[in-house]
Scaffold this motif. Structure first.
Motif, PDB file in Angstrom:
ATOM      1  N   UNK A   1      35.571  36.844  42.231  1.00 27.05           N
ATOM      2  CA  UNK A   1      36.576  37.844  42.593  1.00 27.05           C
ATOM      3  C   UNK A   1      37.035  38.699  41.419  1.00 27.05           C
ATOM      4  N   UNK A   2      37.118  38.113  40.227  1.00 23.22           N
ATOM      5  CA  UNK A   2      37.514  38.907  39.063  1.00 23.22           C
ATOM      6  C   UNK A   2      36.491  40.011  38.786  1.00 23.22           C
ATOM      7  N   UNK A   3      35.211  39.672  38.835  1.00 23.69           N
ATOM      8  CA  UNK A   3      34.173  40.668  38.578  1.00 23.69           C
ATOM      9  C   UNK A   3      34.168  41.743  39.665  1.00 23.69           C
ATOM     10  N   UNK A   4      34.398  41.340  40.909  1.00 22.16           N
ATOM     11  CA  UNK A   4      34.428  42.318  41.995  1.00 22.16           C
ATOM     12  C   UNK A   4      35.601  43.276  41.838  1.00 22.16           C
ATOM     13  N   UNK A   5      36.753  42.745  41.441  1.00 21.22           N
ATOM     14  CA  UNK A   5      37.917  43.597  41.223  1.00 21.22           C
ATOM     15  C   UNK A   5      37.704  44.558  40.058  1.00 21.22           C
TER      16      UNK A   5
END
Length: 306
Positions: free
Chosen positions: A92-96
């Motif tokens: 999720x961090x990379x997607x954000x």
């Protein structure tokens, strides 16, 4: 600490994966910098968003190439920490951290559009949680751990299906957001429930399930893929995974199941509270955007509407 002093720098930090991580970070910075003007609608990426992607990349490297990865081959509890870091935090961090205009260019690729049904909330939740649970069936887990190519392929598939699962909650494209608060809440509950049987099996098993962490010979073979030297030397030097950590295989296994379930429950419970809070405010006529990538919204929906 935990026997890490017995391993070399290359064993602990996986230089090839470190180089690949640095290249990926450099590629990201070039993409959102000098190459950004080649994308329609491109805009400056805020520092906070850049930090999210680079932070997620760092977490993924530590989980898959750093000391956590090595410990994950020694102790089942650290294996579960590695899984949680990789698929519940790093993804999720990379997607954000990826801006809207990059996502828009990606999802318009024709082959991806044909597979857009995989991002449907129910399909994505079943895929990720199903593959995660399947992986932790003892015979499958031990097979994957003992076959390097299968191991990398399976972890890659888990990464992709994790991204599909998170897409419902972290949808950075305003034009593809469909569901409201109740659907998001139901989706979060679905993910919390689907992982429970696998964690329950691990926690309440009456004996060690995985030969990788209980049989010294199998453990040494699995370790041969992540450390240099002859696996037989590991047996001679340490006698098995029991040398590290001081936990019996059964207790280590139980700790691993508890750790995974706790991290998952904490992350999804936090998101549940966030979604419910903003849904309640909207229902009461207060405009308050949800959380998402660049626009600050927590999105949902699939790729099909892009």
């Amino acid at each position: 600490m935990l026997g890490l002093q017995y391993f070399s720098f290359a064993d602990l930090w996986s230089p090839l994966l470190l180089a690949a991580t640095l290249l990926l970070a450099a590629g990201y910075l070039v993409l959102i910098g000098p190459l950004a003007q080649r994308f329609p609608g491109s805009a400056e990426v805020p520092l906070r968003q850049r930090a999210m992607f680079l932070g997620g990349l760092l977490v993924l490297y530590l989980a898959q190439g750093g000391p956590v990865s090595l410990l994950g081959h020694i102790l089942f509890s650290f294996h579960m920490v590695s899984m949680a870091l990789s698929y519940l935090i790093a993804v999720p961090l990379m997607m954000l951290g990826i801006p809207e205009w990059c996502w828009r260019a990606l999802v318009r690729v024709n082959p991806l559009r044909r597979l857009s049904f995989l991002a449907h909330p129910v399909v994505a939740a079943l895929l990720f949680n199903g593959l995660f649970s399947l992986y932790h069936i003892p015979v499958i887990h031990d097979y994957v751990m003992l076959h390097f190519t299968v191991h990398r392929l399976y972890y890659t598939v888990l990464f992709v299906t994790s991204a599909l699962m998170w897409w419902t909650l972290i949808n950075p494209l305003p034009e593809s957001r469909r569901a409201g608060g109740p659907v998001k809440i139901g989706f979060i509950f679905l993910n919390m429930v689907l992982l429970t049987p696998a964690c329950g099996l691990i926690i309440f098993a009456s004996s060690p399930l995985y030969a990788t962490y209980s049989d010294p010979a199998v453990w040494a073979r699995a370790m041969g893929y992540c450390v240099s030297g002859d696996p037989a030397a590991l047996l001679q030097a340490f006698g098995g995974p029991g040398f590290f950590g001081g936990l019996s295989p059964k207790v280590d296994q139980q700790v691993g199941g508890i750790v995974m379930k706790f991290i998952q429950e904490f992350i999804f419970a936090s998101m549940l509270a966030y979604v419910f809070y903003h849904w309640y405010k909207k229902e009461n006529g207060q405009d308050d955007p949800d959380l998402s990538g660049p626009s600050g919204e927590l999105g949902d929906g699939a790729l099909t509407r892009v």
